[in-house]
Design a protein around this motif. Sequence first.
Motif, PDB file in Angstrom:
ATOM      1  N   ALA A  58       0.828  -1.213   0.000  1.00  0.00           N
ATOM      2  CA  ALA A  58       0.000   0.000   0.000  1.00  0.00           C
ATOM      3  C   ALA A  58       0.858   1.256   0.000  1.00  0.00           C
ATOM      4  O   ALA A  58       0.552   2.237  -0.689  1.00  0.00           O
ATOM      5  N   ALA A  59       1.945   1.234   0.772  1.00  0.00           N
ATOM      6  CA  ALA A  59       2.832   2.403   0.829  1.00  0.00           C
ATOM      7  C   ALA A  59       3.458   2.666  -0.532  1.00  0.00           C
ATOM      8  O   ALA A  59       3.539   3.819  -0.984  1.00  0.00           O
ATOM      9  N   LEU A  60       3.911   1.613  -1.196  1.00  0.00           N
ATOM     10  CA  LEU A  60       4.523   1.770  -2.511  1.00  0.00           C
ATOM     11  C   LEU A  60       3.522   2.291  -3.548  1.00  0.00           C
ATOM     12  O   LEU A  60       3.891   2.998  -4.484  1.00  0.00           O
ATOM     13  N   LEU A 222       9.482   5.888   3.296  1.00  0.00           N
ATOM     14  CA  LEU A 222       9.859   5.875   1.880  1.00  0.00           C
ATOM     15  C   LEU A 222       9.960   7.294   1.322  1.00  0.00           C
ATOM     16  O   LEU A 222      10.892   7.613   0.567  1.00  0.00           O
ATOM     17  N   LEU A 223       9.014   8.148   1.678  1.00  0.00           N
ATOM     18  CA  LEU A 223       9.060   9.526   1.185  1.00  0.00           C
ATOM     19  C   LEU A 223      10.308  10.240   1.691  1.00  0.00           C
ATOM     20  O   LEU A 223      10.973  10.966   0.934  1.00  0.00           O
ATOM     21  N   ARG A 224      10.642  10.034   2.940  1.00  0.00           N
ATOM     22  CA  ARG A 224      11.828  10.684   3.504  1.00  0.00           C
ATOM     23  C   ARG A 224      13.099  10.203   2.808  1.00  0.00           C
ATOM     24  O   ARG A 224      13.991  10.998   2.495  1.00  0.00           O
ATOM     25  N   GLU A 225      13.170   8.914   2.528  1.00  0.00           N
ATOM     26  CA  GLU A 225      14.356   8.358   1.869  1.00  0.00           C
ATOM     27  C   GLU A 225      14.450   8.771   0.405  1.00  0.00           C
ATOM     28  O   GLU A 225      15.510   9.220  -0.058  1.00  0.00           O
ATOM     29  N   LEU A 226      13.371   8.613  -0.314  1.00  0.00           N
ATOM     30  CA  LEU A 226      13.423   8.808  -1.764  1.00  0.00           C
ATOM     31  C   LEU A 226      13.449  10.275  -2.155  1.00  0.00           C
ATOM     32  O   LEU A 226      14.081  10.653  -3.142  1.00  0.00           O
TER      33      LEU A 226
END
Length: 234
Positions: A58-60, A222-226
Amino acid sequence: MRGGTLRAGAMILRAAILALCVPVAATAACRHALALGLDVSGSVDAVEYRLQLDGLAAALQSEAVQAVLFQQPDAPVSISIYEWSGPTDQTVIQPWMALNDPAQLNRLVTVLHGHQRQAAAPTTAIGAAMMTGFALLDQQPACWRRTLDISGDGAANTGPRPQDIAPHLVPVGVIVNGLVVAAADDTELAAYYRSYVIRGAGAFVETARGFEDYAAAMERKLLRELQSIAIGSL
């Protein structure tokens, strides 16, 4: 002698993992190699197991994450996913896949939804899980950035301790982030991950308040990393 034995054991484990992993040849520039290790130890029941895999899917698939994933199609994000528990229990769910477009992402999501839990020891070997992630990231040396994400709901209780992994066993430039699953009033596990698990400049720990919050916490992480690499490469 104990330190030498730990280093030798870690090197043997890393070599064995490399032999089992499926190598993938790079066909395009890779802006970020992201290896995700999911905790499937005995403290994770069947419902929580599905919440974890489906939460990652779901996050992806969230609009915000997809916007960042596909921001630079000529230099995609590559992802590999595995689950871990005991010192010798690591299963690669998805070998390295370049997420070039939504169709490729949909294929990955299908894998996550369809994957079934494998028989494994109930213990929590975070050090061995980290070595598995390092071995996977060794397969992606040309990526602009390489990150290992370790999800977990408890501290290590077997295998090499994360704090005993020598710096020379960590691939150069690799960042290790953590996603801890803990009760609302539990701050100890996040502190443990900050002290012993995460590595590298800018490494961080995200917290999910129970597995029901896993999807939202994974999206934040994921948003913070990408976003950091997307902004930094403009």
